[in-house]
Write a protein that holds these residues in place. Sequence first.
Motif: not given
Length: 344
Positions: A320-344
């Motif tokens: 639960m600890r390892e999965v929880g921390q890992s998923l949390t980092e992956l979610i944040y990576a996605y949110i930050q990536g999407r917030r920076s996305f600029c269509p070209v």
Amino acid sequence: MRHLITFSQDLLKQLLGKRPGESRLGDNLLLPQGDTLEAIVAQAKADGARFAILGIAEDLGPRANLGRGGSTNALEACLKWFVNLQANRFYDGKDCLLLGTLDCSDLHQGELDTETLRNRVAEVDDRVIALCTVLMEAEIEPIVIGGGHNNAYGMLMATRAAYGRPVAAVNLDPHSDFRPREGRHSGNGFSYAAASGALDHYHVLGLHELKNSEANLEQLTAFGGSWHSLQDIWVRREITLEEALRQIAKDLRATSLPVALELDLDAISNMPSSACTAAGVPLLDACHYVSYIAGHSPCAYLHLAEAAPVCHEAGLAAGMREVGQSLTELIYAYIQGRRSFCPV
């Protein structure tokens, strides 16, 4: 809202830690308001939601694929870590709906032989499609956690329904999940989606050269799928991860299609999952993959599949600890990536 167990303020209070002078993501996350899914989504959209976190509580798909179960409680593992992240200048959580869990407990009842499991997976498909189509039609990006990788099919079908177009997908996974259509399971979500017309472009990152049958590879090639193998990048070092990601994102954008961002957690070294591997990619490389694709292509959703806390060699608490921390980092990576996305 049949089969959807929504999150509540009471549950959030149980998870949130408090320290004077600090604000946590859980203080700002949007919670469901309304008596129907459509009402909840409409209110969330009005409140500024761009993302919706959804758990899928099932392990029927991996078991139907003759693998290990345990992928039912990944979101539960993740929540206490995610909601307790600091809300600050980098991210405050105000555009994210903590929606709930797609309950599949009724489908886990009774005698479950292989044929029954595969029939039950098809029922899960219907639930995933119905729920995620409503989210995507409202231009809210689902972040789907848990369940087997069989749920890629439901996500791809929902994307096609919402966008009215087929989908371009990229999948970090040692397995292509393009196996024969022999009844639904976690190993053939993409082949079923391709046959239905929902999947138009498919690339596998980190495909293990000896964990896919020749028939599987031939079927993928016949479809027009492509891959960078685990050995290409992390063993023989014939291409860097950065070079591969640049090419993948370029190809995804060239399709002019909505993009499915898929990650099977068993791609990550020693991650508790249905097919845990010692020879996988580092967690931070997986986070970079998610961040880069999210920031450089028009993603419709993020799907984080197959995490199974109970499969940790040190027991459930460690899982639960390892999965929880890992998923949390992956979610944040996605949110930050999407917030920076600029269509070209």
